[in-house]
Design an enzyme around this catalytic site. Structure first.
Site, PDB file in Angstrom:
ATOM      1  N   ARG A   1     -23.861 -36.120   5.192  1.00  0.00           N
ATOM      2  CA  ARG A   1     -23.895 -35.788   6.844  1.00  0.00           C
ATOM      3  C   ARG A   1     -23.183 -34.303   6.885  1.00  0.00           C
ATOM      4  NH1 ARG A   1     -22.474 -38.216  12.337  1.00  0.00           N
ATOM      5  NH2 ARG A   1     -20.174 -37.725  11.841  1.00  0.00           N
TER       6      ARG A   1
ATOM      7  N   THR B   1     -23.867 -29.405  11.507  1.00  0.00           N
ATOM      8  CA  THR B   1     -25.253 -29.518  12.056  1.00  0.00           C
ATOM      9  C   THR B   1     -25.806 -31.045  12.220  1.00  0.00           C
ATOM     10  OG1 THR B   1     -26.339 -29.843   9.849  1.00  0.00           O
ATOM     11  CG2 THR B   1     -25.942 -27.379  10.867  1.00  0.00           C
TER      12      THR B   1
ATOM     13  N   ASP C   1     -13.807 -42.828  10.192  1.00  0.00           N
ATOM     14  CA  ASP C   1     -14.498 -42.478   8.909  1.00  0.00           C
ATOM     15  C   ASP C   1     -14.516 -43.879   7.963  1.00  0.00           C
ATOM     16  OD1 ASP C   1     -15.384 -41.634   6.220  1.00  0.00           O
ATOM     17  OD2 ASP C   1     -15.824 -39.684   7.478  1.00  0.00           O
TER      18      ASP C   1
ATOM     19  N   ASP D   1     -13.984 -42.945   4.143  1.00  0.00           N
ATOM     20  CA  ASP D   1     -12.466 -42.606   4.170  1.00  0.00           C
ATOM     21  C   ASP D   1     -11.362 -43.750   4.233  1.00  0.00           C
ATOM     22  OD1 ASP D   1     -13.108 -39.958   3.754  1.00  0.00           O
ATOM     23  OD2 ASP D   1     -12.373 -39.018   5.616  1.00  0.00           O
TER      24      ASP D   1
END
Length: 210
Positions: free
Chosen positions: A103, A107, A201, A204
């Site tokens: 991703r 944007t 995340d 991560d």
């Protein structure tokens, strides 16, 4: 589109530990695998089977086995890899493909950077694994990728979802046979496209930031 939230005390308990910022990566990885097995149990209720004759120690009987063509499990790289073992433990005869999607953090649009999938998915049941259904862009793109190759029965299994992502998936994939199985639906997305309260995340926390 069908949405199933697996409301189970063990799932909620494991999710709570998973969300905790103080949970270290090794524990996080183990919990994701455990959660995946619980969610896969819900997600595979409709897996296709066929009758098979067997001999027990007492008598012949008819049971069932996973039907051909075998189900295809598709983790979305990289965070979906953390869910793979929990799924294959439950369905060891399934085949595994890979789809790399990232991703753009500005944007929020998904891009495909790698794929290892059969060219023809006609008649295949596909199970897409992605921990977080946030904006819905990556998951929708992954499912559309499978549909274009002939898949007609796709189940997405996610640990968490935001209402905005669910709405996006339903709009983008209207008219297709898609099921979404979730551990929980959270409150919302923040301005950065992260699920709130979420768990951060997932990639991560599974593998580090490299």
């Amino acid at each position: 589109m069908r949405v199933h939230v697996a409301d189970h005390p063990l799932i909620t308990h494991k999710l709570t530990v998973l969300r905790d910022v103080n949970t270290p990566s090794p524990v996080f990885r183990a919990l994701v695998e455990e959660l995946m097995t619980l969610l896969a149990y819900e997600g595979t209720r409709g897996v296709r089977v066929e009758p098979v004759e067997i001999q027990t120690p007492v008598s012949p009987t008819t049971g069932v086995r996973i039907a051909e063509p075998r189900p295809l499990i598709v983790p979305i790289l990289r965070a979906g890899l953390g869910m793979l073992e929990g799924m294959t433990k439950l369905v060891p005869t399934a085949e595994v493909g890979f789809l790399g999607m990232a991703r753009n953090e500005e944007t929020l649009e998904p891009t495909t950077y790698a794929e290892r999938l059969p060219d023809d998915l006609t008649g295949r049941q596909c199970f897409v694994l992605d921990p977080m259904l946030a904006t819905g862009g990556s998951l929708a793109a992954a499912i559309e990728f499978l549909l274009k190759r002939g898949a007609t029965d796709v189940t997405a299994i996610c640990i968490l979802a935001a209402p905005e992502g669910l709405a996006f998936i339903e709009k983008e994939l209207e008219g297709h046979d898609v099921t979404v199985v979730l551990g929980a639906v959270d409150e919302r997305l923040n301005e950065h496209g992260y699920i709130v309260p979420g768990l951060g995340d997932a990639g991560d926390r599974l593998y580090g930031t490299v």
